[in-house]
Design an enzyme around this catalytic site. Structure first.
Site, short mmCIF file in Angstrom:
data_model
loop_
_atom_site.label_atom_id
_atom_site.label_comp_id
_atom_site.label_asym_id
_atom_site.label_seq_id
_atom_site.Cartn_x
_atom_site.Cartn_y
_atom_site.Cartn_z
N LYS A 16 -9.90 -2.33 7.00
CA LYS A 16 -10.40 -3.66 6.67
C LYS A 16 -11.16 -4.21 7.87
O LYS A 16 -10.69 -4.13 9.01
CB LYS A 16 -9.25 -4.60 6.31
N ASP A 24 4.12 -0.83 17.75
CA ASP A 24 2.81 -1.42 17.96
C ASP A 24 1.78 -0.29 18.02
O ASP A 24 1.92 0.64 18.82
CB ASP A 24 2.80 -2.23 19.25
N TRP A 62 0.83 -1.21 0.00
CA TRP A 62 0.00 0.00 0.00
C TRP A 62 0.87 1.26 0.00
O TRP A 62 0.48 2.28 -0.58
CB TRP A 62 -0.93 -0.02 1.21
#
Length: 908
Positions: free
Chosen positions: A158, A93, A59
């Site tokens: 998503k 993270d 991406w």
């Protein structure tokens, strides 16, 4: 599931996978963003983009391609992303504050126009848990997006279709003006993923933290009763919109957020900042006792209410129950001041009342414990089938365990080989001595055990001499004497014996180490042999020495001379095998007389039971020397004077075999005399019980070594042929030529502490190590090293013989062609039919053809009829010159014919 639905490796290599490989994208998922951008135009106007969970970077490649030049593109992932041009990446993270701080450092005062999220957790077999984890990750990415998105920005994520999907859509709808769910064509149909495109970010000034908390957003409210979760005086009409139901659910969740915690941990004080619930503006709430008894969630009711009242006649009748104590009534009056024990008492009262009115039935423990098992009768075939299945399953399980055990053992062995953790093959791994529980090696125990076994069965083979005397009794007497000698040994002798045994053990381990080195490295043996005896290698080459050669070689050469290393090895082999060849042995020596005798050789007598033991008597050298002197005195008698020098008889067979034929003819008469002398000496030995022992040469006089005869001439010849080969030699020669030193000084420098090294009694492994490091370090100069390297480069620059021969043949052919062309040119010039111009053109053409040589015929290009060339008529596109269209099978045959032709052609 059908075969076409299986997610096999080859089945997932679809057209988008191949397109990604062709266009240079790192993953096929890059086309998902391409399709989303084609539909919503997300990248053309964006100046700052954040890609969460961006690895491997597909991406990011699409964003860098379609966004304006100079845009800020940032990628974040747990795994490292390979660098991309004009893209900033780091490892973090997204659920930690560290990621938020790093993003602020990279963005400075910028606000993102687009936030992308295509991450997914590590999925397993539990689909429900994986879907919830994915939705939780989406909510965390939305939390980051709300902090860094500019007003009017877009968010693409998503989502997996699950029961929490509607809650996510409702949250998106509160923050963005436009929310659309779509599935791009590049997303697989078997995948449950969909992409939600959120546009026109509202950018509110304040967002409640619970609004983005997964515990509140995804809380299950389907099991809550209506009487508790919804007010009785208001009714909310159901709507068809999913967002309205989600909003009502979120409101009810906010109202009942601390209900359970108020009951289970009432002593913990909390500050309630959520405000009033919608439509509820009172602080005091009451409920009836019937709602508490008949409700589905009494804990939630106790946490939300302030008081429970007994209103109707049924409820007042419960006050007369034996379970309704004054404490229970007092607790119902004010629920907010109760502790954990009081709430337990109220829950027990509720269970008792439910049993009285028949809502619950007390379970009978005896009935629960006994279960009726109905056994259906099985016929014989079913029993046999079931037993066969059990046996097969047991066999499969056993095979699986054995295979697993073998694989683990193989892996351990491979790891040991990789870490060089191997041990000698002759060592027992279960030996207690290796574990330190007992002494490593004790020669005395082994010798005593050998004697115990050998007294009766060890001397089974008895040797008779020529007179018929049995030697068994004499051997037994000698064994008794040796036993007495062993008993009188003191502690010092035992210590010395054990020390010698330990040294022998170390020598054996070193020999096994040398054998392993020889097996691993073929060049190692050559290097070691060259270090040991350079003179022998120069004349005869490197060769294996057998045990016989090592045992027969007794030249008495000093260890300090050339070849001393081989002498040490030979002596070691001789002492290990031939220590028993003394006069104590009772077996008669067997003298073999060959057809063509050159000299008399006294062979070693057969080994007795004593001599084959592990121990050697410390008095044996003294006895051997004494008996040697006795034998010498015996053979000094006039009878043996014609025999000749006995010491000279004990020579080397190999040296005699290398003599000339003339010497053999001259020595025939002497050989006959030697043979007679051998017979007479053996007869005397049998009569008088004496053994002929060859006397070692005296060490008083200087020894003459044939190897040292022409060493200077050999070295001069090597220097004349090859020059100086080492940097040390070049440095010394340069110093001599430049008169920085003299020959006398060099000779004096050769006498140093490293030159006089006593090697007597030292083990082989120590001497081998000393030969590498215990040697003088001669300083070398940079000029000497440069000169050797220049000469080596000149040698390397020369072509190999094959290339030089090929160039020579090519040159000879060119000269022959030119000579042939000159002869033709002379004929053309002598011709009278052509003019001068035509003659000049003909001569020029012939000379040019001769200089150029023959042109190789261009081979036909093989074109396989597949892909774009399948079924094509005429010349294929992009093919020049001669061509031939074949199929795949014919192409292999053509290649095979070329290979066979090339292999069959003989090289000239």
């Amino acid at each position: 599931m059908g075969k076409h639905d299986k997610k096999t490796g080859k089945g997932r290599l679809d057209k988008f996978y191949r397109l990604a490989k062709e266009q240079g994208y790192r993953a096929r998922s890059a086309f998902k963003l391409v399709h989303l951008n084609r539909k919503y135009d997300l990248l053309s106007k964006a100046r700052c983009c954040i890609d969460l969970c961006a690895a491997p970077g597909g991406w990011l490649q699409v964003a860098e391609k379609y966004m304006p030049k100079g845009s800020l593109i940032i990628g974040v992932d747990l795994n490292a992303i390979k660098p991309l041009p004009h893209v900033t990446t780091f490892v973090a993270d997204i659920t930690t504050p560290h990621c938020r701080q790093t993003l602020r450092q990279h963005m400075h005062d910028w606000k993102a126009d687009l936030v992308l999220h295509d991450g997914a957790p590590n999925v397993g077999s539990a689909w429900v848990q994986d879907a919830f984890t994915q939705n939780e990750l989406v909510l965390q990415s939305l939390k980051l997006a709300t902090e860094f998105l500019a007003k009017g920005g877009s968010f693409v994520t998503k989502v997996f279709r699950s029961q929490d999907y509607n809650s996510l859509l409702w949250v998106f709808g509160q923050l963005f003006k436009s929310v659309e769910a779509t599935k791009p064509p590049s997303s697989r149909n078997v995948s449950a993923e969909i992409f939600v495109v959120c546009r026109d970010f509202i950018a509110p000034k304040h967002i409640d933290p619970k609004f983005l908390d997964p515990k509140h957003v995804f809380k299950d409210i389907a099991s809550l009763p209506t009487s508790i979760t919804e007010p009785t005086d208001t009714s909310i009409a159901p709507t068809s919109s999913s967002t309205a139901s989600a909003a009502a659910a979120a409101a009810r969740l906010a109202a009942n957020s601390h209900a359970h915690s108020n009951v289970y941990a009432p002593e913990k004080k909390r500050r309630h900042r959520e405000g009033y619930a919608e439509g509820d503006y009172t602080l005091h709430h009451t409920a009836s006792a019937e709602e508490f008894v008949r409700g589905q969630d009494p804990v939630l009711l106790l946490g939300n209410m302030n008081k429970i009242e007994f209103r109707n006649e049924t409820e007042k009748g419960w006050l007369k129950s034996r379970h309704t104590t004054p404490d229970i009534i007092a607790n119902f009056e004010d629920l907010k001041v109760l502790g954990k024990g009081d709430f337990k008492a109220l829950m027990k009262w509720r269970l008792a009342i439910r049993l009285e009115i028949g809502l619950d039935v007390k379970a009978d423990k005896t009935q629960d414990a006994t279960e009726e098992v109905v056994v259906e009768p099985m016929d014989e075939e079913e029993q046999i089938t079931e037993e066969l299945q059990k046996l097969q399953q047991a066999k499969l399980a056993k095979t699986k365990r054995e295979r697993k055990r073998a694989n683990e053992k193989k892996a351990r062995e491979l790891l040991k080989l990789q870490l060089n953790m191997t041990v000698p093959d002759d060592l027992d791994q279960n030996d207690l001595a290796l574990q330190g529980e007992e002494e490593i090696f004790d020669l005395e125990e082994g010798e005593n055990e050998a004697r115990r076994r050998g007294k009766n069965g060890g001397l089974a083979t008895l040797v008779d001499d020529g007179e018929g005397m049995d030697l068994a009794s004499e051997s037994e007497e000698e064994e008794d004497e040796d036993e007495e000698d062993d008993e009188v040994l003191d502690s010092d002798e035992e210590r010395e014996r054990k020390t010698a045994a330990l040294e022998g053990e170390l020598d054996g381990l070193y020999d096994s180490y040398v054998e392993r080195k020889k097996e691993r490295d073929a060049k190692w043996k050559v290097k070691q042999d060259r270090l040991k005896d350079k003179n022998f290698d120069a004349w005869h080459g490197i060769q294996e020495k057998s045990d016989e050669e090592g045992s027969d070689d007794d030249d008495g050469q000093d260890d300090d001379e050339e070849g001393g290393w081989d002498v040490i090895a030979q002596k070691k082999a001789k002492y290990g095998e031939g220590d028993s060849s003394d006069s104590d042995s009772d077996a008669e020596p067997e003298t073999e007389v060959p057809k063509k005798i050159k000299k008399v050789s006294f062979e070693k007598p057969a080994r007795s039971e004593k001599s084959s033991g592990l121990m050697t008597s410390l008095r044996e050298p003294e006895l051997r020397a004494q008996r040697s002197k006795q034998a010498q005195l015996w053979f000094d008698q006039p009878v043996f004077k014609e025999v000749g020098d006995l010491a000279a008889l004990d020579g080397d067979d190999e040296e005699e075999e290398e003599e000339d034929e003339s010497e053999e003819e001259e020595s025939d008469d002497e050989d006959v005399d030697m043979e007679d002398a051998s017979e007479s000496s053996s007869t005397l030995e049998g009569d008088d019980d004496f053994e002929i022992v060859p006397q070692a040469p005296e060490d008083d006089g200087p020894e003459w070594d044939v190897d040292d005869e022409d060493q200077d001439e050999v070295k001069k010849k090597v220097i004349q042929d090859k020059g100086l080969l080492t940097a040390e030699a070049v440095s010394l020669a340069t110093a001599l030529v430049n008169r920085k030193t003299t020959a006398d000084k060099l000779i004096d420098q050769g006498f140093n502490r490293l030159s006089a090294h006593n090697k007597d009694g030292l083990p082989t492994w120590f001497l081998d190590d000393e030969s590498q490091f215990y040697k003088p370090n001669i300083p070398i100069t940079k000029e000497a090293v440069d000169a050797l390297r220049a000469r080596q480069r000149a040698l390397d620059a020369r072509p190999i013989k094959k290339v030089a021969e090929a160039k020579g043949r090519k040159k000879m052919k060119a000269v022959a062609r030119m000579e042939k062309a000159k002869k033709k040119a002379d004929g053309v010039m002598e011709s009278e039919e052509m003019g001068d111009g035509e003659k000049a053109r003909q001569v020029r053409r012939m000379l040019a053809r001769a200089a150029k040589g023959k042109e190789k015929a261009k081979e036909k290009k093989i074109v396989v009829a597949k892909g774009v060339n399948k079924g094509v008529k005429g010349r294929p596109t992009g093919v020049k010159g001669k061509y031939k269209i074949v199929d795949a099978r014919m192409r292999k045959e053509v290649r095979a014919l070329k290979r066979i032709k090339k292999a069959g052609s003989k090289r000239r």
